[in-house]
Design an enzyme around this catalytic site. Structure first.
Site, PDB file in Angstrom:
ATOM      1  N   HIS A 155      60.070  41.628  39.087  1.00 23.12           N
ATOM      2  CA  HIS A 155      59.324  42.802  39.563  1.00 23.12           C
ATOM      3  C   HIS A 155      57.823  42.670  39.286  1.00 23.12           C
ATOM      4  O   HIS A 155      57.135  43.679  39.129  1.00 23.12           O
ATOM      5  CB  HIS A 155      59.836  44.102  38.928  1.00 23.12           C
ATOM      6  CG  HIS A 155      61.329  44.215  38.904  1.00 23.12           C
ATOM      7  ND1 HIS A 155      62.056  44.745  39.945  1.00 23.12           N
ATOM      8  CD2 HIS A 155      62.252  43.816  37.981  1.00 23.12           C
ATOM      9  CE1 HIS A 155      63.348  44.695  39.656  1.00 23.12           C
ATOM     10  NE2 HIS A 155      63.494  44.131  38.473  1.00 23.12           N
ATOM     11  N   SER A 276      31.458  33.421  49.112  1.00 20.94           N
ATOM     12  CA  SER A 276      31.255  34.579  49.964  1.00 20.94           C
ATOM     13  C   SER A 276      29.817  34.542  50.480  1.00 20.94           C
ATOM     14  O   SER A 276      28.923  34.041  49.809  1.00 20.94           O
ATOM     15  CB  SER A 276      31.501  35.848  49.149  1.00 20.94           C
ATOM     16  OG  SER A 276      30.763  36.917  49.684  1.00 20.94           O
ATOM     17  N   LYS A 282      31.567  34.944  43.965  1.00 24.94           N
ATOM     18  CA  LYS A 282      32.925  34.724  44.472  1.00 24.94           C
ATOM     19  C   LYS A 282      33.324  33.264  44.597  1.00 24.94           C
ATOM     20  O   LYS A 282      32.525  32.430  44.965  1.00 24.94           O
ATOM     21  CB  LYS A 282      33.066  35.379  45.862  1.00 24.94           C
ATOM     22  CG  LYS A 282      33.084  36.886  45.843  1.00 24.94           C
ATOM     23  CD  LYS A 282      34.301  37.464  45.132  1.00 24.94           C
ATOM     24  CE  LYS A 282      35.527  37.390  45.983  1.00 24.94           C
ATOM     25  NZ  LYS A 282      35.681  38.450  46.941  1.00 24.94           N
ATOM     26  N   GLU A 289      45.245  31.217  51.205  1.00 21.86           N
ATOM     27  CA  GLU A 289      45.376  32.399  52.068  1.00 21.86           C
ATOM     28  C   GLU A 289      45.701  31.997  53.508  1.00 21.86           C
ATOM     29  O   GLU A 289      46.517  32.623  54.186  1.00 21.86           O
ATOM     30  CB  GLU A 289      44.092  33.226  52.039  1.00 21.86           C
ATOM     31  CG  GLU A 289      43.893  33.950  50.711  1.00 21.86           C
ATOM     32  CD  GLU A 289      42.496  34.556  50.606  1.00 21.86           C
ATOM     33  OE1 GLU A 289      42.070  35.244  51.541  1.00 21.86           O
ATOM     34  OE2 GLU A 289      41.836  34.319  49.584  1.00 21.86           O
TER      35      GLU A 289
END
Ligand code: ARG
Length: 457
Positions: A155, A276, A282, A289
């Protein structure tokens, strides 16, 4: 150039021609088309259906075309309807009448069914080695981090201690099953449809076993209608590819989470991260992704194939031309994803101190603490309840099980003594998990070695 001019009075309209044509996406099968045609011509010659001279002329002509396409001397004419049309027209232009004899006892319907199988057979071989390379990469990483303690989750809540090596080997196991699925599908696909003709075979005395053998197939298909209309192999492969993408996507999701400051379990190499345009701080896991995102394309390809096929009466229907873009895209995508994923994983560093800290904070040794009481004679259910109470005490006092003083333990249960701290030591908790399939370091090394051994076979 059309293969079906005789019956028609008018040219196909230009827009319809584009709509009807598949050469923009089937030209990549040029070498398989030529290989199939050479086998067919060889058989026609051997059976005396065409003369020996014609057979040789055809084979030489086709070999020349293959060389010229490979060396970019010959450009594929995208005005043709499909790659089969182009090769036959080019052959006839080069060698004259013999070229027109090539299509004796054959139809584009068995030809395309053949070409796709040959093409996908090569794709399976390439994909297989990429998947195997990823598995080997995982195994090497697992060995490197065989004793790095980290929290395992259920979980997404810290659950029990595992090792990082053990964790990633779970993905190696999934990918091993993927290899099995690929091999199964490739084996079932390896049946020759050539000689099925348009749908009903042919009256010529052809030798289907001969062409099957020449082309490395296990056998010739048993039913001509099935031979030209079966695309199960595309669906099966797309499904095996989709499952690979499920695995890559889950792995990517973990990598993305682990890169976040909330976890900080790993550091990706700069070469596999992006920045970024506005936020200077970043470092984004774009590769992972994209792999996660591209799984959607492959599932879509599978859905396309299922939907294209589901309502088709026997035998060939033009709908089936839609098979190629879907299955080619699926292979292209998975190969691309693996090609990016493998070096990303290879260059990834595990931040083992952070993993350990996370493991130390989450009461993930609570089960071991209960097992300690079981060792002292308490039934497991009572031990479970007692440790549950201790966890609540820890939370209240902002302590961990490791830091909680012995008198608090004793207040909860008389059976606790000094050795509890050793029993709940994280390294020990992991070291003692040595039943088959459990995360102790020796198991990790043995598991990785066993997998690497399997890959050698
Ligand atoms: N381009 C076609 C395809 O990909 C080849 C088969 C054409 N057969 C036909 N009867 N129109 O399916």
């Amino acid at each position: 150039m059309k293969l079906w001019e005789g019956r028609f009075q008018k040219e196909l309209s230009a827009t319809t021609n584009d709509f009807n044509s598949s050469i923009s996406f089937d030209s990549r099968m040029f070498s398989q088309d030529i290989t199939g045609s050479i086998a067919h011509a060889t058989m026609l010659g051997a059976k005396g259906i065409i003369s020996d001279a014609d057979m040789h002329t055809i084979i030489d002509g086709l070999t020349g075309i293959l060389e010229d396409i490979n060396s970019s001397k010959l450009e594929i004419d995208k005005g043709c309807e499909d790659i089969h049309t182009f090769i036959e027209a080019e052959l006839t232009q080069r060698v004259g009448d013999a070229g027109k004899r090539l299509h004796t006892a054959r139809s584009r319907n068995d030809q395309v069914a053949l070409d796709v199988r040959l093409y996908l057979r090569d794709e399976c071989t390439q994909l297989r080695s990429l998947v195997a390379e990823l598995i080997a990469t995982i195994c090497k990483k697992a060995e490197e981090y065989s004793d790095a303690v980290m929290p395992g989750y259920t979980h997404l809540q810290r659950a029990q201690p595992v090792t990082f090596g053990h964790y990633i080997l779970a993905y190696a196991q999934m990918l091993l099953r993927d290899l099995g699925r690929l091999d199964d599908a490739a084996k079932r696909m390896n049946i020759s449809p050539l000689g099925s003709g348009a749908l009903a075979g042919t009256t010529y005395n052809i030798d289907r076993e001969m062409t099957a053998k020449l082309l490395g197939f296990e056998a010739a298909c048993e039913n001509s209608l099935d031979g030209v209309s079966d695309r199960d192999f595309c669906i099966e492969l797309a499904s095996a590819l989709s499952i690979i993408m499920v695995h890559l996507s889950r792995f990517s999701e973990e990598i993305i989470l682990w890169c976040s400051h909330e976890f900080k379990f790993i550091e990706l190499d700069d070469a596999f991260s992006t920045g970024s345009s506005i936020m200077p701080q970043k470092k984004n896991p774009d590769i992972a992704e994209l792999v996660r995102g591209k799984s959607g394309r492959v599932f879509g390809d599978l859905m396309t194939l299922l939907t294209v096929m589901k309502g088709l009466p026997l035998a060939y229907n033009k709908d089936m031309q839609e098979d190629k873009q879907a299955i080619f895209d699926a292979f292209d995508t998975v190969k691309m994803c693996l090609t990016a994923f493998i070096p990303m994983l290879e260059t990834m560093t595990a931040l083992t101190d952070n993993m350990y800290r996370a493991a130390a904070k989450g009461f993930i040794n609570a089960t071991d603490c209960a097992d300690y009481l079981v060792g002292k004679g308490l039934p497991f259910r009572d031990a479970y309840k007692c440790v549950g109470h201790l966890v609540a005490v820890c939370i209240e006092a902002d302590e961990t099980l490791e830091s909680l003083p012995l008198e608090k333990y004793k207040q909860a249960c008389e059976l606790f003594s000094d050795d509890v701290y050793d029993a709940i030591n994280l390294e020990k908790c992991v070291r003692d998990r040595k039943c088959k399939g459990a995360p102790c370091p020796e198991n990790v090394v043995a598991q990785a070695q066993a997998i690497l051994g399997k890959l050698q076979k």
